[in-house]
Design a protein around this motif. Structure first.
Motif, PDB file in Angstrom:
ATOM      1  N   PHE A 292       0.847  -1.186   0.000  1.00 22.21           N
ATOM      2  CA  PHE A 292       0.000   0.000   0.000  1.00 22.21           C
ATOM      3  C   PHE A 292       0.889   1.245   0.000  1.00 22.21           C
ATOM      4  O   PHE A 292       2.113   1.160   0.067  1.00 22.21           O
ATOM      5  CB  PHE A 292      -0.888   0.028   1.249  1.00 22.21           C
ATOM      6  CG  PHE A 292      -1.934  -1.057   1.323  1.00 22.21           C
ATOM      7  CD1 PHE A 292      -3.268  -0.778   1.054  1.00 22.21           C
ATOM      8  CD2 PHE A 292      -1.595  -2.345   1.684  1.00 22.21           C
ATOM      9  CE1 PHE A 292      -4.243  -1.767   1.138  1.00 22.21           C
ATOM     10  CE2 PHE A 292      -2.552  -3.340   1.780  1.00 22.21           C
ATOM     11  CZ  PHE A 292      -3.882  -3.052   1.498  1.00 22.21           C
ATOM     12  N   TRP A 293       0.234   2.389   0.008  1.00 24.32           N
ATOM     13  CA  TRP A 293       0.950   3.664   0.048  1.00 24.32           C
ATOM     14  C   TRP A 293       1.679   3.866   1.366  1.00 24.32           C
ATOM     15  O   TRP A 293       2.597   4.686   1.450  1.00 24.32           O
ATOM     16  CB  TRP A 293      -0.038   4.816  -0.168  1.00 24.32           C
ATOM     17  CG  TRP A 293      -1.078   4.891   0.914  1.00 24.32           C
ATOM     18  CD1 TRP A 293      -2.213   4.138   1.023  1.00 24.32           C
ATOM     19  CD2 TRP A 293      -1.067   5.750   2.057  1.00 24.32           C
ATOM     20  NE1 TRP A 293      -2.903   4.465   2.160  1.00 24.32           N
ATOM     21  CE2 TRP A 293      -2.234   5.455   2.805  1.00 24.32           C
ATOM     22  CE3 TRP A 293      -0.199   6.736   2.512  1.00 24.32           C
ATOM     23  CZ2 TRP A 293      -2.541   6.115   3.992  1.00 24.32           C
ATOM     24  CZ3 TRP A 293      -0.507   7.392   3.697  1.00 24.32           C
ATOM     25  CH2 TRP A 293      -1.675   7.086   4.412  1.00 24.32           C
TER      26      TRP A 293
ATOM     27  N   TRP B 169      -3.555   1.191  -5.636  1.00 24.18           N
ATOM     28  CA  TRP B 169      -3.685   1.401  -4.197  1.00 24.18           C
ATOM     29  C   TRP B 169      -3.198   0.186  -3.436  1.00 24.18           C
ATOM     30  O   TRP B 169      -2.482   0.309  -2.457  1.00 24.18           O
ATOM     31  CB  TRP B 169      -5.143   1.704  -3.851  1.00 24.18           C
ATOM     32  CG  TRP B 169      -5.373   1.879  -2.378  1.00 24.18           C
ATOM     33  CD1 TRP B 169      -4.769   2.777  -1.553  1.00 24.18           C
ATOM     34  CD2 TRP B 169      -6.251   1.115  -1.558  1.00 24.18           C
ATOM     35  NE1 TRP B 169      -5.223   2.634  -0.267  1.00 24.18           N
ATOM     36  CE2 TRP B 169      -6.147   1.622  -0.234  1.00 24.18           C
ATOM     37  CE3 TRP B 169      -7.138   0.066  -1.797  1.00 24.18           C
ATOM     38  CZ2 TRP B 169      -6.878   1.110   0.824  1.00 24.18           C
ATOM     39  CZ3 TRP B 169      -7.875  -0.438  -0.732  1.00 24.18           C
ATOM     40  CH2 TRP B 169      -7.736   0.079   0.553  1.00 24.18           C
ATOM     41  N   ARG B 170      -3.582  -1.008  -3.845  1.00 21.49           N
ATOM     42  CA  ARG B 170      -3.057  -2.224  -3.228  1.00 21.49           C
ATOM     43  C   ARG B 170      -2.656  -3.184  -4.337  1.00 21.49           C
ATOM     44  O   ARG B 170      -3.392  -3.375  -5.310  1.00 21.49           O
ATOM     45  CB  ARG B 170      -4.054  -2.855  -2.253  1.00 21.49           C
ATOM     46  CG  ARG B 170      -5.398  -3.225  -2.797  1.00 21.49           C
ATOM     47  CD  ARG B 170      -6.363  -3.660  -1.704  1.00 21.49           C
ATOM     48  NE  ARG B 170      -5.944  -4.862  -0.998  1.00 21.49           N
ATOM     49  CZ  ARG B 170      -6.582  -5.360   0.078  1.00 21.49           C
ATOM     50  NH1 ARG B 170      -7.645  -4.751   0.557  1.00 21.49           N
ATOM     51  NH2 ARG B 170      -6.159  -6.460   0.661  1.00 21.49           N
TER      52      ARG B 170
ATOM     53  N   GLU C 290      -3.777  -3.080 -10.019  1.00 21.88           N
ATOM     54  CA  GLU C 290      -4.719  -2.787  -8.948  1.00 21.88           C
ATOM     55  C   GLU C 290      -5.435  -4.064  -8.515  1.00 21.88           C
ATOM     56  O   GLU C 290      -5.976  -4.794  -9.339  1.00 21.88           O
ATOM     57  CB  GLU C 290      -5.752  -1.746  -9.407  1.00 21.88           C
ATOM     58  CG  GLU C 290      -6.811  -1.406  -8.360  1.00 21.88           C
ATOM     59  CD  GLU C 290      -6.205  -0.810  -7.098  1.00 21.88           C
ATOM     60  OE1 GLU C 290      -6.122  -1.545  -6.083  1.00 21.88           O
ATOM     61  OE2 GLU C 290      -5.804   0.365  -7.136  1.00 21.88           O
TER      62      GLU C 290
ATOM     63  N   SER D 216      -9.170   2.385  -5.963  1.00 18.48           N
ATOM     64  CA  SER D 216      -8.619   3.128  -7.107  1.00 18.48           C
ATOM     65  C   SER D 216      -8.751   4.634  -6.945  1.00 18.48           C
ATOM     66  O   SER D 216      -7.981   5.397  -7.529  1.00 18.48           O
ATOM     67  CB  SER D 216      -9.313   2.679  -8.393  1.00 18.48           C
ATOM     68  OG  SER D 216      -9.090   1.312  -8.633  1.00 18.48           O
TER      69      SER D 216
ATOM     70  N   GLN E 142      -7.959   6.387  -4.563  1.00 20.10           N
ATOM     71  CA  GLN E 142      -6.905   6.940  -3.714  1.00 20.10           C
ATOM     72  C   GLN E 142      -5.698   7.339  -4.575  1.00 20.10           C
ATOM     73  O   GLN E 142      -4.619   6.752  -4.486  1.00 20.10           O
ATOM     74  CB  GLN E 142      -6.530   5.949  -2.619  1.00 20.10           C
ATOM     75  CG  GLN E 142      -7.682   5.671  -1.664  1.00 20.10           C
ATOM     76  CD  GLN E 142      -7.249   5.202  -0.303  1.00 20.10           C
ATOM     77  OE1 GLN E 142      -6.297   5.720   0.280  1.00 20.10           O
ATOM     78  NE2 GLN E 142      -7.957   4.229   0.240  1.00 20.10           N
TER      79      GLN E 142
ATOM     80  N   ILE F 156      -1.658   7.994  -3.698  1.00 26.93           N
ATOM     81  CA  ILE F 156      -0.494   7.108  -3.669  1.00 26.93           C
ATOM     82  C   ILE F 156       0.612   7.651  -4.567  1.00 26.93           C
ATOM     83  O   ILE F 156       1.797   7.513  -4.262  1.00 26.93           O
ATOM     84  CB  ILE F 156      -0.877   5.662  -4.056  1.00 26.93           C
ATOM     85  CG1 ILE F 156       0.322   4.743  -3.826  1.00 26.93           C
ATOM     86  CG2 ILE F 156      -1.394   5.574  -5.474  1.00 26.93           C
ATOM     87  CD1 ILE F 156      -0.012   3.279  -3.888  1.00 26.93           C
TER      88      ILE F 156
ATOM     89  N   GLU G 161     -10.542   6.600   4.717  1.00 25.62           N
ATOM     90  CA  GLU G 161     -11.472   5.861   3.861  1.00 25.62           C
ATOM     91  C   GLU G 161     -12.924   5.975   4.304  1.00 25.62           C
ATOM     92  O   GLU G 161     -13.818   5.412   3.663  1.00 25.62           O
ATOM     93  CB  GLU G 161     -11.048   4.388   3.825  1.00 25.62           C
ATOM     94  CG  GLU G 161      -9.697   4.189   3.182  1.00 25.62           C
ATOM     95  CD  GLU G 161      -8.983   2.965   3.739  1.00 25.62           C
ATOM     96  OE1 GLU G 161      -9.672   2.013   4.153  1.00 25.62           O
ATOM     97  OE2 GLU G 161      -7.748   2.972   3.759  1.00 25.62           O
TER      98      GLU G 161
END
Length: 1013
Positions: free
Chosen positions: A381-382, A431-432, A438, A447, A449, A452, A512
């Motif tokens: 993740f970010w 994002w992940r 993705e 998506s 987010q 990142i 989130e």
């Protein structure tokens, strides 16, 4: 639950009466050793996470060799499976597949037999048990003293290493000593393929629906080696695992062959009282990339070569190698906490986990759970760039480089993802992810987010500043910066309805609980920094590295007009300040939403997203984690401390900290704005997330970002570390719980030691070059071997200048709480509803209808709105009967003098009371003429802890909120004051008031001179 270095815990149910757990002998924790005692199997899964070992490529959980259990697992960063994501309604750009890191063949198994009888630990008596992680050596050890049902007593010891300098190597030294058993012993050493990925249940944070998984291509075993090769069904990853042993004189390998799940080797020997047998087990993994199609034999030979090196060296030599590999980390971290060894131990433990779980080869990053468990499917993740990289960059910069190298390796996947999201050029990181694609099927919190991109860009700048690695910037970093910056111009626009400001719509920030919003402050502020840095790097390369810049610009089609547009967008970025609160709105609509109503407290930590429909959450003003505050921590150089304090106060009142990422940011920002007590409290929350299992899911793997966050809370929070204009800037403070602390800071070729005591700060420099840095904003310079002593930084806590004081009524000026309590108890009795002291405490500072809601939580039926209003009026009638008899004698001692002194100091005086009878009470007590403005519950729509009542009082007084001081005796009132952007003085000694700016025992102790001079 087991505790760190704690007293004995209950034995398993199978332990006979009269047995005792092995007591802890560690009165003071050893900062270099993490020790746990206890034999309750319910805590073993958490222990497997805590004692997991890794080297960034291979991770092995800390299960028992004799009984690995269902939660034991081994993982490779490069071993994952691809599964399709099913949608009933699929739209363009939705993620099509997910990548899931799945367990590989597990090689820790050593099944013990005494004669022909298998040793089943659950059937015997655990006389003593201890697990230990030695942080200096990276060695996990455990000792079990066990009595078999037959009466035979054994001492079983195991030591384990996952070698940092051999990517796929596991080493185990296993010994069994007999007290009173004489006879044959056998050890069945296995490579087990019987473990599949955890299936997903209700909690989406753990488990998945894997389509495919590993199948065994080949397997064999003999007296010398055992091996197998597996392959995933869809991702095409092949893994070989090979094991061999070094045997003591009393052991020999009798057999090697297939086992029910994998392969096994049988090792036999003889035990006698007082004698022991020892084997050293080595297992080596080798793996291919996705669809790399390396022959199984080639992988087996690769693993075999590493295995041969290990066997030739032996366990003791490998232990020395591991100790030497960890030495630079501890030398550069240079950590010491004077006054609390348990904190020092936990900080070392957390940093060790982040260090060992981070990739070293540039082909992977650091997953949310590292390689310690299956939580979050092994995704990156970010937070790898926003939390883990900044914790590592000053103690292990090579690992920070590896993280960023992985991002460059997946840049093409980010370009493809940008096209999926309808961006004609540029790159958008997932994002992940694992492969770069993705993997989130829920786009509102996946998506969307876009931030990142900015986190990765921010991390590149931090890494280059800290290391001066211009080669990385030119060869890899610049391309990432430029390609990701392009997306901001596509997703944002210059908005004529906002005076031409650059606005970014339909994104989700780190929080989130507010999804697909316009102008998320974190996203906008980080995008601004990203765009400015991309433009600066482009200009620098054009001047200093013209050939490389021209080649890169030609390859990606970058023109001068784009670089100009980046600067224009950054300069015009929409970052509004709310005119009433003086804070940055988290997004355009955030402050317009109602706050989430209070909810009954439930046992255990369970995030809101597992309780409510996402839309219910999105409609309210509630945060999962730090968002705007994180922006101010990472990119708030141009925001003054007072503004940061107002933002901290407000967002602290609406943040649930359902994410383990949150506490560290709040700790850092609390330290920066001068809230020392809160900074330390949040620090402890992030420090012990996994050691104390604060979120109830450490069994799924430890929380890497929270662990990294504890290091940031130390260095960025208490140490005040930031990077300003490319130089490290520090402003250390000292928590009251400590008498001193020390940490190290690696900056380019210099090593700065930061030592903090009550007398001040000493900076000492070693290395090969001088260092310029700032302390409290003042520029300092040290040469190698030099030191300097400077005073501690002491940020202001209270508003300057102060223009008004706003008092609460109940419990501050007059003790009407007892009257309210009697009225509520009378109503509760009439309704047959339980009423206890805890209920009365929760009602403090809450308005009438809010208090009624608290009372009716335990009612046996629901009340209609007209019934609620009637009940509230009935209670008010009981209350008014009592206050009709009020007079000046009901004033609390010192109240009149405190208010009069405030007026005499030239300050305005206001009242903010949840009572609808406030004005009547002031008249009865003869102090109405001392107040310039009164706001009660009848003039507001939302009760405390909402800030409306104090904001209304400030408006009525004609002053700004940040120019006011609020005085309250209830936690809800203090929350209301802080959320309004004011400083808070709490009356009373309740722990619930600890987050106020100052506390006094009673109103008689209120001295206005203390807050105005």
């Amino acid at each position: 639950m087991e505790k760190l270095d704690a007293a004995p815990v209950p034995l398993p149910a199978h332990t006979p009466r009269g047995s005792q757990a092995w007591p802890s002998v560690t009165a003071t924790p050893d900062p270099w050793r993490v020790v746990r005692h206890g034999t309750d199997p319910a805590g073993f899964a958490q222990d497997e996470s805590l004692f997991a070992l890794s080297n960034g490529a291979l991770g092995v959980r800390g299960g028992l060799e004799e009984a690995p259990g269902t939660t034991q697992g081994s993982f490779l960063a490069g071993a994952w499976e691809r599964s399709p994501i099913g949608y009933h309604e699929r739209f363009p750009g939705f993620a099509a597949h997910t990548d899931t890191r799945i367990p590989v063949a597990d090689a820790i198994g050593i099944q013990l037999r005494l004669g022909e009888v298998p040793v089943r630990l659950s059937e015997g008596e655990w006389l003593a048990f201890q697990r230990e992680l030695d942080l200096r050596t990276g060695c996990y050890r455990r000792h079990l003293r066990w009595r078999a049902p037959s009466g035979a007593t054994l001492d079983i010891r195991a030591e384990r290493l996952v070698l940092l300098e051999e990517p796929g190597l596991l080493a185990i030294r296993y010994s069994v000593q007999s007290d009173d058993y004489a006879g044959p012993i056998s050890l069945e050493s296995t490579i087990d393929t019987g473990r599949d990925a955890v299936e997903q249940g209700f909690d989406p944070r753990i488990g998945t629906h894997v389509d495919g998984g590993f199948r065994t291509l080949a397997a064999a075993a003999d007296e010398h080696r055992a091996w197998l090769v597996q392959e995933t069904a869809h991702s095409g990853v092949r893994v070989a695992c090979v094991q061999q042993h070094r045997l003591g004189d009393a052991l020999r390998c009798r057999y090697g062959g297939h086992a029910p799940h994998g392969v096994a080797q049988i090792i036999e020997g003889e035990l006698a009282p007082g004698r022991q047998v020892t084997l050293e087990k080595y297992a080596s993994y080798a793996w291919s990339g996705p669809h790399e199609d390396l022959p199984a034999e080639a992988l087996r030979q690769q693993a075999g070569r590493a295995l041969q090196r290990a066997g030739d060296a032996g366990f003791d030599a490998l232990l020395a190698t591991q100790t030497a590999a960890l030495a630079p980390l501890w030398e550069q971290a240079d950590l010491a906490i004077d006054g609390d060894p348990s904190v020092e131990q936990a900080l070392r433990f957390n940093l060790f986990h982040v260090y060992q779980s981070s990739s070293r080869d540039g082909r992977a990053s650091a997953a949310a759970k590292g390689l310690t468990g299956e939580g979050y499917e092994g995704h990156y993740f970010w937070d790898a760039e926003a939390f883990m990289l900044p914790a590592l960059v000053n103690v292990a910069p090579e690992l920070a480089r590896s993280m960023l190298t992985y991002r460059h390796a997946t840049l093409e996947r980010a370009r493809l993802h940008a096209r999926e999201m309808n961006h004609g050029r540029g790159a958008l990181y997932a994002w992940r992810t694992i492969s770069g694609d993705e993997c989130s099927s829920y786009f509102p919190s996946g998506s969307a987010q876009y931030h990142i991109n900015a986190a990765i860009a921010w991390a590149i700048r931090l890494y280059v500043d800290a290391t001066d690695d211009q080669a990385f910037l030119v060869e890899k970093g610049a391309e990432i910066l430029f390609e990701t910056a392009r997306v901001w111009l596509d997703v944002g626009h210059f908005n004529p309805r906002r005076d031409g400001a650059f606005c970014i719509h339909a994104v989700t920030g780190p929080d989130e609980y507010s999804a697909v919003v316009d102008n998320n402050h974190y996203t906008n502020r980080m995008a601004q920094k990203h765009l400015r840095d991309a433009a600066a790097v482009a200009r620098w390369m054009a001047e200093e590295r013209a050939a490389e810049f021209d080649a890169l610009a030609a390859r990606i089609g970058l023109g001068a007009d784009e670089i100009t547009a980046w600067t224009r967008a950054a300069d015009g970025m929409h970052l509004p300040v709310d005119p009433i609160l003086g804070i940055f709105p988290q997004d355009d609509a955030f402050l317009d939403r109602p706050r989430l109503p209070p909810r009954p407290r439930v046992e255990g930590k369970r995030p809101l997203l597992l309780e409510l429909h996402p839309l219910t959450i999105y409609r309210h003003q509630v945060c999962k984690q730090a968002d705007t505050l994180l922006a101010l921590m990472l990119a708030g150089d141009d925001v003054d401390r007072e503004a940061k304090r107002r933002n901290f106060d407000y967002y602290a009142s609406v943040t649930l900290h359902d994410s383990t990422l949150s506490a560290s940011t709040f700790s850092v920002m609390a330290a920066e704005v001068g809230y020392a007590d809160q900074a330390y409290r949040y620090f402890l929350d992030t420090l012990r997330v996994d050691l104390d299992d604060l979120h109830g899911n450490a069994a799924h793997g430890v929380h890497m970002a929270a662990m990294a966050g504890s290091w940031l809370a130390l260095t960025w929070g208490f140490g005040g570390l930031r990077v300003v204009d490319g130089l490290p800037s520090l402003a250390p403070s000292l928590p009251a719980a400590w008498t001193g602390y020390r940490f190290g800071l690696r900056w380019r070729d210099a090593q700065l030691r930061v030592e903090v005591t009550r007398q001040g700060v000493r900076y000492t420099l070693s290395g090969t070059r001088s260092l310029r840095f700032r302390h409290g904003g003042a520029l300092q310079e040290l040469t190698p071997g030099g030191s300097i002593d400077v005073p501690l930084a002491t940020p202001a806590r209270l508003p300057r200048p102060l223009k008004a004081v706003i008092f609460d009524l109940d419990g501050v000026i007059a003790d009407t709480a007892v009257v309210h309590d009697l009225a509520w108890r009378q109503l509760a009795s009439e309704l047959g509803v339980p009423f206890d002291n805890a209920t009365g405490e929760r009602m403090k500072g809450v308005d009438r209808l809010g208090s009624l809601d608290i009372l009716l939580e335990r009612a046996d039926r629901r009340y209609a709105e007209h019934e609620r209003l009637a009940l509230a009026e009935r209670k008010n009638g009981y209350y008014r009967e009592q206050i009709e008899r009020f007079g000046p004698e009901q004033l609390l001692p010192g109240a009149r003098d405190a208010i009069a002194a405030t007026r005499a100091a030239g300050l305005k005086v206001g009242l903010a009371s949840a009572s609808r009878n406030a004005s009547l009470l002031l008249e009865r007590m003869g102090i109405a003429d001392l107040f310039d403005h009164v706001v009660d519950a009848g003039r507001i729509a939302r009760s405390k802890p909402d800030p409306e009542i104090f904001l209304a009082a400030a408006r009525g007084l004609g002053v700004e909120p940040h120019e006011c001081l609020g005085v309250e005796d209830a936690a809800a009132g203090v929350d209301s004051i802080l959320a309004a952007g004011m400083a808070a003085v709490a009356v009373g000694d309740s722990p619930a008031l600890a987050h106020a700016d100052a506390r006094i025992p009673n109103v008689a102790a209120f001295d206005i001179k203390h807050y105005t001079t």
